[in-house]
Design a protein around this motif. Structure first.
Motif, PDB file in Angstrom:
ATOM      1  N   ILE A 142       0.869  -1.174   0.000  1.00  0.00           N
ATOM      2  CA  ILE A 142       0.000   0.000   0.000  1.00  0.00           C
ATOM      3  C   ILE A 142       0.914   1.234   0.000  1.00  0.00           C
ATOM      4  O   ILE A 142       1.873   1.298   0.768  1.00  0.00           O
ATOM      5  N   SER A 143       0.628   2.161  -0.870  1.00  0.00           N
ATOM      6  CA  SER A 143       1.483   3.335  -0.999  1.00  0.00           C
ATOM      7  C   SER A 143       1.228   4.322   0.144  1.00  0.00           C
ATOM      8  O   SER A 143       0.152   4.322   0.762  1.00  0.00           O
ATOM      9  N   GLN A 144       2.197   5.163   0.386  1.00  0.00           N
ATOM     10  CA  GLN A 144       2.019   6.201   1.400  1.00  0.00           C
ATOM     11  C   GLN A 144       0.914   7.170   0.989  1.00  0.00           C
ATOM     12  O   GLN A 144       0.174   7.657   1.837  1.00  0.00           O
ATOM     13  N   LYS A 145       0.787   7.409  -0.294  1.00  0.00           N
ATOM     14  CA  LYS A 145      -0.270   8.287  -0.782  1.00  0.00           C
ATOM     15  C   LYS A 145      -1.642   7.724  -0.401  1.00  0.00           C
ATOM     16  O   LYS A 145      -2.518   8.459   0.069  1.00  0.00           O
ATOM     17  N   ARG A 146      -1.816   6.439  -0.592  1.00  0.00           N
ATOM     18  CA  ARG A 146      -3.091   5.803  -0.255  1.00  0.00           C
ATOM     19  C   ARG A 146      -3.327   5.805   1.258  1.00  0.00           C
ATOM     20  O   ARG A 146      -4.455   6.010   1.705  1.00  0.00           O
ATOM     21  N   MET A 147      -2.277   5.596   2.036  1.00  0.00           N
ATOM     22  CA  MET A 147      -2.413   5.670   3.500  1.00  0.00           C
ATOM     23  C   MET A 147      -2.876   7.061   3.914  1.00  0.00           C
ATOM     24  O   MET A 147      -3.773   7.199   4.746  1.00  0.00           O
ATOM     25  N   ARG A 148      -2.254   8.091   3.326  1.00  0.00           N
ATOM     26  CA  ARG A 148      -2.645   9.472   3.642  1.00  0.00           C
ATOM     27  C   ARG A 148      -4.106   9.723   3.304  1.00  0.00           C
ATOM     28  O   ARG A 148      -4.821  10.381   4.058  1.00  0.00           O
ATOM     29  N   GLU A 149      -4.548   9.238   2.141  1.00  0.00           N
ATOM     30  CA  GLU A 149      -5.931   9.445   1.718  1.00  0.00           C
ATOM     31  C   GLU A 149      -6.907   8.819   2.711  1.00  0.00           C
ATOM     32  O   GLU A 149      -7.912   9.432   3.069  1.00  0.00           O
ATOM     33  N   VAL A 150      -6.613   7.598   3.145  1.00  0.00           N
ATOM     34  CA  VAL A 150      -7.490   6.919   4.096  1.00  0.00           C
ATOM     35  C   VAL A 150      -7.487   7.655   5.433  1.00  0.00           C
ATOM     36  O   VAL A 150      -8.541   7.946   5.999  1.00  0.00           O
ATOM     37  N   LEU A 151      -6.316   7.980   5.939  1.00  0.00           N
ATOM     38  CA  LEU A 151      -6.228   8.673   7.221  1.00  0.00           C
ATOM     39  C   LEU A 151      -6.914  10.033   7.178  1.00  0.00           C
ATOM     40  O   LEU A 151      -7.592  10.426   8.130  1.00  0.00           O
ATOM     41  N   SER A 152      -6.776  10.743   6.066  1.00  0.00           N
ATOM     42  CA  SER A 152      -7.377  12.081   5.967  1.00  0.00           C
ATOM     43  C   SER A 152      -8.900  12.027   5.937  1.00  0.00           C
ATOM     44  O   SER A 152      -9.562  13.021   6.248  1.00  0.00           O
ATOM     45  N   ASP A 153      -9.470  10.880   5.592  1.00  0.00           N
ATOM     46  CA  ASP A 153     -10.929  10.729   5.651  1.00  0.00           C
ATOM     47  C   ASP A 153     -11.432  10.711   7.093  1.00  0.00           C
ATOM     48  O   ASP A 153     -12.621  10.938   7.340  1.00  0.00           O
ATOM     49  N   PHE A 154     -10.546  10.450   8.047  1.00  0.00           N
ATOM     50  CA  PHE A 154     -10.946  10.314   9.447  1.00  0.00           C
ATOM     51  C   PHE A 154     -10.374  11.408  10.351  1.00  0.00           C
ATOM     52  O   PHE A 154     -10.690  11.451  11.531  1.00  0.00           O
ATOM     53  N   GLY A 155      -9.532  12.257   9.824  1.00  0.00           N
ATOM     54  CA  GLY A 155      -8.953  13.327  10.628  1.00  0.00           C
ATOM     55  C   GLY A 155      -7.944  14.121   9.828  1.00  0.00           C
ATOM     56  O   GLY A 155      -7.660  13.808   8.673  1.00  0.00           O
ATOM     57  N   GLU A 156      -7.417  15.133  10.467  1.00  0.00           N
ATOM     58  CA  GLU A 156      -6.434  15.999   9.808  1.00  0.00           C
ATOM     59  C   GLU A 156      -5.035  15.435  10.017  1.00  0.00           C
ATOM     60  O   GLU A 156      -4.671  15.061  11.126  1.00  0.00           O
ATOM     61  N   ILE A 157      -4.271  15.403   8.956  1.00  0.00           N
ATOM     62  CA  ILE A 157      -2.917  14.871   9.003  1.00  0.00           C
ATOM     63  C   ILE A 157      -1.934  16.021   8.822  1.00  0.00           C
ATOM     64  O   ILE A 157      -2.087  16.847   7.929  1.00  0.00           O
ATOM     65  N   SER A 158      -0.940  16.037   9.670  1.00  0.00           N
ATOM     66  CA  SER A 158       0.130  17.018   9.563  1.00  0.00           C
ATOM     67  C   SER A 158       1.440  16.249   9.628  1.00  0.00           C
ATOM     68  O   SER A 158       1.669  15.481  10.553  1.00  0.00           O
ATOM     69  N   GLU A 159       2.280  16.444   8.624  1.00  0.00           N
ATOM     70  CA  GLU A 159       3.557  15.733   8.573  1.00  0.00           C
ATOM     71  C   GLU A 159       4.697  16.725   8.622  1.00  0.00           C
ATOM     72  O   GLU A 159       4.637  17.792   8.025  1.00  0.00           O
ATOM     73  N   LYS A 160       5.748  16.330   9.329  1.00  0.00           N
ATOM     74  CA  LYS A 160       6.950  17.146   9.415  1.00  0.00           C
ATOM     75  C   LYS A 160       8.134  16.201   9.282  1.00  0.00           C
ATOM     76  O   LYS A 160       8.251  15.237  10.030  1.00  0.00           O
ATOM     77  N   VAL A 161       8.987  16.478   8.321  1.00  0.00           N
ATOM     78  CA  VAL A 161      10.162  15.637   8.088  1.00  0.00           C
ATOM     79  C   VAL A 161      11.394  16.402   8.548  1.00  0.00           C
ATOM     80  O   VAL A 161      11.576  17.567   8.204  1.00  0.00           O
ATOM     81  N   THR A 162      12.222  15.729   9.323  1.00  0.00           N
ATOM     82  CA  THR A 162      13.473  16.332   9.776  1.00  0.00           C
ATOM     83  C   THR A 162      14.620  15.468   9.289  1.00  0.00           C
ATOM     84  O   THR A 162      14.659  14.274   9.567  1.00  0.00           O
ATOM     85  N   ILE A 163      15.516  16.078   8.547  1.00  0.00           N
ATOM     86  CA  ILE A 163      16.693  15.366   8.049  1.00  0.00           C
ATOM     87  C   ILE A 163      17.918  16.079   8.606  1.00  0.00           C
ATOM     88  O   ILE A 163      18.065  17.290   8.457  1.00  0.00           O
ATOM     89  N   THR A 164      18.766  15.329   9.251  1.00  0.00           N
ATOM     90  CA  THR A 164      19.990  15.892   9.811  1.00  0.00           C
ATOM     91  C   THR A 164      21.180  15.221   9.133  1.00  0.00           C
ATOM     92  O   THR A 164      21.264  14.002   9.064  1.00  0.00           O
ATOM     93  N   PHE A 165      22.059  16.048   8.625  1.00  0.00           N
ATOM     94  CA  PHE A 165      23.262  15.551   7.972  1.00  0.00           C
ATOM     95  C   PHE A 165      24.440  16.125   8.715  1.00  0.00           C
ATOM     96  O   PHE A 165      24.588  17.343   8.818  1.00  0.00           O
ATOM     97  N   ASP A 166      25.264  15.278   9.263  1.00  0.00           N
ATOM     98  CA  ASP A 166      26.415  15.721  10.044  1.00  0.00           C
ATOM     99  C   ASP A 166      27.689  15.332   9.311  1.00  0.00           C
ATOM    100  O   ASP A 166      27.984  14.155   9.139  1.00  0.00           O
TER     101      ASP A 166
END
Length: 70
Positions: free
Chosen positions: A44-68
């Motif tokens: 199952i794609s992440q896009k499809r997961m987001r679509e299903v989850l968004s039918d039941f509530g608001e989704i907010s995503e934050k990605v943090t990438i740290t490169f040292d």
């Protein structure tokens, strides 16, 4: 509000917590297919997961990438 470290973790929570409580009439179609595809590891794609989850509530995503540099 629930906080997760990944979309997959949020979707797994939805499968265990929300999906069992929705009416049988809603379990037909895309929600059952999403549950089945995730549960039986059919893919199952992440896009499809987001679509299903968004039918039941608001989704907010934050990605943090740290490169040292070494």
């Amino acid at each position: 509000m629930k906080t997760f470290t990944s979309l997959e973790q949020a979707f797994e929570w939805w499968i265990k917590t929300i999906y069992p409580t929705i009416p049988p009439s809603l379990k037909e179609g895309k929600y059952r297919n999403a549950w089945r595809d995730y549960t039986f590891k059919k893919g199952i794609s992440q896009k499809r997961m987001r679509e299903v989850l968004s039918d039941f509530g608001e989704i907010s995503e934050k990605v943090t990438i740290t490169f040292d540099l070494k």
